[in-house]
Motif scaffolding. Sequence first.
Motif, PDB file in Angstrom:
ATOM      1  N   UNK A 141      13.304  34.537  -4.974  1.00  0.00           N
ATOM      2  CA  UNK A 141      11.943  34.071  -5.157  1.00  0.00           C
ATOM      3  C   UNK A 141      11.136  35.215  -5.756  1.00  0.00           C
ATOM      4  N   UNK A 142      10.261  34.883  -6.702  1.00  0.00           N
ATOM      5  CA  UNK A 142       9.421  35.890  -7.343  1.00  0.00           C
ATOM      6  C   UNK A 142       8.218  35.192  -7.948  1.00  0.00           C
ATOM      7  N   UNK A 143       7.197  35.952  -8.278  1.00  0.00           N
ATOM      8  CA  UNK A 143       5.991  35.401  -8.892  1.00  0.00           C
ATOM      9  C   UNK A 143       5.904  35.862 -10.338  1.00  0.00           C
ATOM     10  N   UNK A 144       6.959  35.593 -11.082  1.00  0.00           N
ATOM     11  CA  UNK A 144       7.038  36.061 -12.462  1.00  0.00           C
ATOM     12  C   UNK A 144       6.289  35.144 -13.426  1.00  0.00           C
ATOM     13  N   UNK A 150       6.826  37.595   2.407  1.00  0.00           N
ATOM     14  CA  UNK A 150       8.000  37.693   3.256  1.00  0.00           C
ATOM     15  C   UNK A 150       9.303  37.389   2.516  1.00  0.00           C
ATOM     16  N   UNK A 151       9.219  36.578   1.463  1.00  0.00           N
ATOM     17  CA  UNK A 151      10.457  36.022   0.897  1.00  0.00           C
ATOM     18  C   UNK A 151      10.796  36.463  -0.524  1.00  0.00           C
ATOM     19  N   UNK A 152       9.863  37.074  -1.223  1.00  0.00           N
ATOM     20  CA  UNK A 152      10.169  37.506  -2.588  1.00  0.00           C
ATOM     21  C   UNK A 152      11.249  38.590  -2.581  1.00  0.00           C
ATOM     22  N   UNK A 153      12.132  38.491  -3.586  1.00  0.00           N
ATOM     23  CA  UNK A 153      13.169  39.510  -3.816  1.00  0.00           C
ATOM     24  C   UNK A 153      14.072  39.737  -2.602  1.00  0.00           C
TER      25      UNK A 153
END
Length: 393
Positions: A87-90, A60-63
């Motif tokens: 927010x990202x999962x980098x 819901x919240x990434x990018x």
Amino acid sequence: MQKAKMSSAFAAPRIYNAPLTSSLTAEQRKQLCGLLGNLELTLLYKASVHGYQASAFHQQCDNQGPTLLVAYNRSGYIFGGYTSVDYAQSGQQIIDDHAFLFSVHDGSTLLDHQVSAEEKPWRNVLWTAEQRAQLMKMIRNYNPPVMFMSQVRILMIGPVGAGKSSFFNSINSIFMGRITSKAMSGSAGTSLTTQFHTYAVKDGRQGKPLPFVLCDTMGLEEQSGAGLDIEDISSILQGHVPDRYEFNPTVPYYPDEQNMSRHASLEEKIHCVVYVIDATKISLMSDKLQEKLASIRRKVNSLRIPQMVLMTKVDEACPLVQKDLQNIYLSSYIKSKVQEVSSRLGVPLSCVLPVKNYSQELELELNCDVLLLTALQQMLNFADDYLDDVDHM
């Protein structure tokens, strides 16, 4: 999760199967919007609707651009943080100079970067080299008020990562005249201290041991079967646990027959208990952890051992203090944290001492030394009170 609309280029509205409404009151929402420059907020994520998994949060919240995170605990506190970066999962470290943390309680907002300063200090401290020298002299010359005793024993108790081992390292550094790291310390999620460890401090490299011993313990954890067991603390208080004993969170210490048959001497017992609490996590303290601390306090009270609180990481909790440690007793935010600790743990305000341990510094610093030595001197005073009481029983 609240997304701050920083410009007209915000995400399109989302459609959900259930109404998605915030639990913030109108006043709290108004305060938070005002802190961001009177912007409107759009609700992106709600754990009770989307689920509590990390994957649901990121879905819901990434990018989504600048984002405000709001969370709640059972004690009625509202807290969270803001980031201007997506927010990202980098898997990479992200730096955001505009990020901040906040907490809201009873309709009032306390922001880390908008802390007010009081006109007069709420405690008086002499921030001078002479005061540091005087404190060091008093500690060197301290004598326990019981004949044949050369050292008092101070037990450090606190959650994982609060700074128990760091406090010993800091005191050791002051008397060694350089930064030391004798006790293992760090920021791991579980306790780095797994043994009951007694630390004596020497007055310089070739100096004699100073008249106190700091006893380090495994960190407290809220889960049962994890961290320091309350029964172990009871054994430590009464002088039954040997130095370097390896804790087992699932099985409390049980003395062998030889140790069970003898009474611990006064020198082996604990003469002052110090709870070490992270100033940045006071409002986040869980009910279970608070219940553990209350159980420990009841046991310590039954043995009539004096207790005090060391509130660490004050520079991380308040930018006013981070800018200048001498602002510590001018900070209304630190004052509110001292009051909160006093209320949560049930200790008098005068027994809560804020300090800053040495953590990233390479050299000693006068203001830091004064706070640490003042706290240590108070511990010796409390140990004196206990021994005076025992001597007259």
